[in-house]
Scaffold this motif. Sequence first.
Motif, PDB file in Angstrom:
ATOM      1  N   ALA A 207       0.819  -1.213   0.000  1.00 40.80           N
ATOM      2  CA  ALA A 207       0.000   0.000   0.000  1.00 40.80           C
ATOM      3  C   ALA A 207       0.854   1.265   0.000  1.00 40.80           C
ATOM      4  O   ALA A 207       2.020   1.257   0.409  1.00 40.80           O
ATOM      5  CB  ALA A 207      -0.922  -0.005   1.214  1.00 40.80           C
ATOM      6  N   SER A 208       0.241   2.347  -0.452  1.00 36.43           N
ATOM      7  CA  SER A 208       0.898   3.655  -0.460  1.00 36.43           C
ATOM      8  C   SER A 208       0.738   4.316   0.908  1.00 36.43           C
ATOM      9  O   SER A 208      -0.356   4.312   1.481  1.00 36.43           O
ATOM     10  CB  SER A 208       0.263   4.561  -1.526  1.00 36.43           C
ATOM     11  OG  SER A 208       0.319   3.955  -2.802  1.00 36.43           O
ATOM     12  N   VAL A 209       1.829   4.862   1.434  1.00 40.59           N
ATOM     13  CA  VAL A 209       1.770   5.581   2.708  1.00 40.59           C
ATOM     14  C   VAL A 209       1.266   6.994   2.432  1.00 40.59           C
ATOM     15  O   VAL A 209       1.784   7.698   1.569  1.00 40.59           O
ATOM     16  CB  VAL A 209       3.146   5.616   3.386  1.00 40.59           C
ATOM     17  CG1 VAL A 209       3.095   6.437   4.666  1.00 40.59           C
ATOM     18  CG2 VAL A 209       3.632   4.193   3.667  1.00 40.59           C
ATOM     19  N   SER A 210       0.233   7.409   3.158  1.00 45.09           N
ATOM     20  CA  SER A 210      -0.373   8.705   2.879  1.00 45.09           C
ATOM     21  C   SER A 210      -1.030   9.238   4.151  1.00 45.09           C
ATOM     22  O   SER A 210      -0.754   8.752   5.266  1.00 45.09           O
ATOM     23  CB  SER A 210      -1.403   8.558   1.747  1.00 45.09           C
ATOM     24  OG  SER A 210      -1.897   9.823   1.357  1.00 45.09           O
ATOM     25  N   GLU A 211      -1.895  10.230   3.973  1.00 43.33           N
ATOM     26  CA  GLU A 211      -2.697  10.770   5.064  1.00 43.33           C
ATOM     27  C   GLU A 211      -4.142  10.862   4.607  1.00 43.33           C
ATOM     28  O   GLU A 211      -4.418  11.210   3.455  1.00 43.33           O
ATOM     29  CB  GLU A 211      -2.225  12.168   5.480  1.00 43.33           C
ATOM     30  CG  GLU A 211      -0.979  12.191   6.320  1.00 43.33           C
ATOM     31  CD  GLU A 211      -0.720  13.570   6.915  1.00 43.33           C
ATOM     32  OE1 GLU A 211      -1.537  14.491   6.682  1.00 43.33           O
ATOM     33  OE2 GLU A 211       0.301  13.724   7.604  1.00 43.33           O
ATOM     34  N   VAL A 212      -5.051  10.551   5.497  1.00 41.92           N
ATOM     35  CA  VAL A 212      -6.477  10.766   5.261  1.00 41.92           C
ATOM     36  C   VAL A 212      -7.021  11.542   6.449  1.00 41.92           C
ATOM     37  O   VAL A 212      -6.860  11.111   7.598  1.00 41.92           O
ATOM     38  CB  VAL A 212      -7.226   9.433   5.082  1.00 41.92           C
ATOM     39  CG1 VAL A 212      -8.736   9.643   5.155  1.00 41.92           C
ATOM     40  CG2 VAL A 212      -6.854   8.787   3.747  1.00 41.92           C
ATOM     41  N   LEU A 213      -7.589  12.707   6.177  1.00 46.79           N
ATOM     42  CA  LEU A 213      -8.121  13.579   7.220  1.00 46.79           C
ATOM     43  C   LEU A 213      -7.070  13.885   8.278  1.00 46.79           C
ATOM     44  O   LEU A 213      -7.352  13.973   9.468  1.00 46.79           O
ATOM     45  CB  LEU A 213      -9.360  12.949   7.862  1.00 46.79           C
ATOM     46  CG  LEU A 213     -10.512  12.626   6.887  1.00 46.79           C
ATOM     47  CD1 LEU A 213     -11.635  11.886   7.604  1.00 46.79           C
ATOM     48  CD2 LEU A 213     -11.040  13.889   6.223  1.00 46.79           C
ATOM     49  N   GLY A 214      -5.819  14.003   7.807  1.00 47.17           N
ATOM     50  CA  GLY A 214      -4.721  14.365   8.685  1.00 47.17           C
ATOM     51  C   GLY A 214      -4.129  13.222   9.483  1.00 47.17           C
ATOM     52  O   GLY A 214      -3.229  13.439  10.297  1.00 47.17           O
ATOM     53  N   ILE A 215      -4.598  11.998   9.253  1.00 43.25           N
ATOM     54  CA  ILE A 215      -4.121  10.831  10.002  1.00 43.25           C
ATOM     55  C   ILE A 215      -3.242   9.978   9.090  1.00 43.25           C
ATOM     56  O   ILE A 215      -3.641   9.669   7.959  1.00 43.25           O
ATOM     57  CB  ILE A 215      -5.305   9.985  10.515  1.00 43.25           C
ATOM     58  CG1 ILE A 215      -6.232  10.843  11.376  1.00 43.25           C
ATOM     59  CG2 ILE A 215      -4.803   8.780  11.306  1.00 43.25           C
ATOM     60  CD1 ILE A 215      -7.527  10.144  11.741  1.00 43.25           C
ATOM     61  N   PRO A 216      -2.050   9.578   9.531  1.00 41.92           N
ATOM     62  CA  PRO A 216      -1.214   8.693   8.710  1.00 41.92           C
ATOM     63  C   PRO A 216      -1.922   7.348   8.483  1.00 41.92           C
ATOM     64  O   PRO A 216      -2.401   6.727   9.428  1.00 41.92           O
ATOM     65  CB  PRO A 216       0.059   8.511   9.550  1.00 41.92           C
ATOM     66  CG  PRO A 216       0.054   9.667  10.503  1.00 41.92           C
ATOM     67  CD  PRO A 216      -1.387   9.967  10.787  1.00 41.92           C
ATOM     68  N   VAL A 217      -1.975   6.935   7.219  1.00 34.83           N
ATOM     69  CA  VAL A 217      -2.668   5.691   6.864  1.00 34.83           C
ATOM     70  C   VAL A 217      -1.945   5.025   5.701  1.00 34.83           C
ATOM     71  O   VAL A 217      -1.059   5.608   5.072  1.00 34.83           O
ATOM     72  CB  VAL A 217      -4.134   5.958   6.437  1.00 34.83           C
ATOM     73  CG1 VAL A 217      -4.975   6.452   7.584  1.00 34.83           C
ATOM     74  CG2 VAL A 217      -4.185   6.915   5.258  1.00 34.83           C
ATOM     75  N   LYS A 218      -2.381   3.815   5.411  1.00 32.15           N
ATOM     76  CA  LYS A 218      -2.002   3.146   4.177  1.00 32.15           C
ATOM     77  C   LYS A 218      -3.198   3.185   3.234  1.00 32.15           C
ATOM     78  O   LYS A 218      -4.318   2.842   3.619  1.00 32.15           O
ATOM     79  CB  LYS A 218      -1.591   1.701   4.451  1.00 32.15           C
ATOM     80  CG  LYS A 218      -0.258   1.560   5.160  1.00 32.15           C
ATOM     81  CD  LYS A 218       0.130   0.092   5.301  1.00 32.15           C
ATOM     82  CE  LYS A 218       1.538  -0.050   5.868  1.00 32.15           C
ATOM     83  NZ  LYS A 218       1.945  -1.472   5.964  1.00 32.15           N
ATOM     84  N   VAL A 219      -2.919   3.605   2.009  1.00 32.44           N
ATOM     85  CA  VAL A 219      -3.960   3.703   0.979  1.00 32.44           C
ATOM     86  C   VAL A 219      -3.678   2.643  -0.077  1.00 32.44           C
ATOM     87  O   VAL A 219      -2.514   2.395  -0.428  1.00 32.44           O
ATOM     88  CB  VAL A 219      -3.983   5.114   0.352  1.00 32.44           C
ATOM     89  CG1 VAL A 219      -4.937   5.172  -0.831  1.00 32.44           C
ATOM     90  CG2 VAL A 219      -4.394   6.139   1.401  1.00 32.44           C
ATOM     91  N   LEU A 220      -4.724   2.029  -0.573  1.00 25.58           N
ATOM     92  CA  LEU A 220      -4.590   0.960  -1.564  1.00 25.58           C
ATOM     93  C   LEU A 220      -3.679   1.391  -2.707  1.00 25.58           C
ATOM     94  O   LEU A 220      -3.821   2.482  -3.258  1.00 25.58           O
ATOM     95  CB  LEU A 220      -5.971   0.604  -2.112  1.00 25.58           C
ATOM     96  CG  LEU A 220      -6.074  -0.658  -2.966  1.00 25.58           C
ATOM     97  CD1 LEU A 220      -5.755  -1.901  -2.152  1.00 25.58           C
ATOM     98  CD2 LEU A 220      -7.470  -0.765  -3.577  1.00 25.58           C
TER      99      LEU A 220
END
Length: 271
Positions: free
Chosen positions: A124-137
Motif C-alpha cells: 500500500a501507499s503511505v499517505s494521510e487521510v483527514l490528517g491521520i497517517p494511513v495506508k492507501v490501496l
Amino acid sequence: MPNAKDKPLPVSSSQPPLFSPDQEGLFREVIQLMNRNKVQYVISGAFALHEHTGIWRDTKDLDLFLPSQEVGKALKLLIDDGFHTEVCDPVWLAKAHRGDYFVDLISGMSNAVVRVDYSWIKRASVSEVLGIPVKVLGPEELIASKVFVTFRERFDGADICHVIYGTKGRLDWNHLLRLMGEHWQMLLWSLLLYQYVYPAQTDYVPRQIWDELLHRFRTELEHPNTHVDFRGSLIDEKMFAIDVQEWGKRNVLEEHRSSAELIQNHACKVA
C-alpha cells in the motif's frame, strides 16, 4: 427517461467533498480505532481514487480493504465502539454504520475472482487521510479491484483509465499481470478502453505489456480454450442470467464464490 427524484450521478471533479463534522469525525474515529488496535487494512474508495488520480468523489462510506482473517477483529472493535454491523456477503463484504454513515469492510470482489491478502497491505501507499497517517490501496490493486466492476448500473472503466493517466503509467505492470492471473483478458479490455480515451498517452502503458497481452490474445484466437465454455456471469450475473438459467451454461460465478467461501472459512478458523 430518468425520474426527477432519482439521485444525480456523480460527476468527476478535483473539488474535495464537503464532509459534515459528524461524517469527518466518524471517519477519523474508525481510522484511529483500526490503527490503535493494529488491524491490517488499507483505505480504498474515494480516498484511494484521489490519491492516485487527483479526482474527488463525494461519499458517505469509508471503504477499508482487509484480508478475510482481519474482518472478525475489525467487526468486534466496531461493535464495541457502538456501531451496528452486518455481514452482507460472507464472500467479500461486511458493513458497519452509525447514523447516516457507513464503513465497508471489503475482503475481495463480489465474484470472488479478486481476493485481498496481506500483500495488499504490504504494498500500500503511505499517505494521510483527514490528517491521520494511513495506508492507501496501491494503484495496481486499485485497478485490479475495479476490473470486474462492469455491471449495467455501474462501470469503473473510467476510474481505471484515470489511474493509468494520473500515475502516468508508473505502475508495477508485471505485478498487475500477476494479480489478474487467468483473467488477463479483462485487463486487456480495460487497456483498450484507456487507449481509446487517451490515444496520445498510449505509451503510459509499456510496449512490452501491449506485446504480451496481444500475443496472449492472438494465441487464444488461434488455439481457443475449449475447456472454458462461458464466463459471462463473472462480469454481470444479471445480464448473463439467461445463459445459466435457460441455456444450460456452467455457473462459473457460483463455483468461484463457493471456493472462496471455503477458503475464507478456513482462514478465519486459523486466525
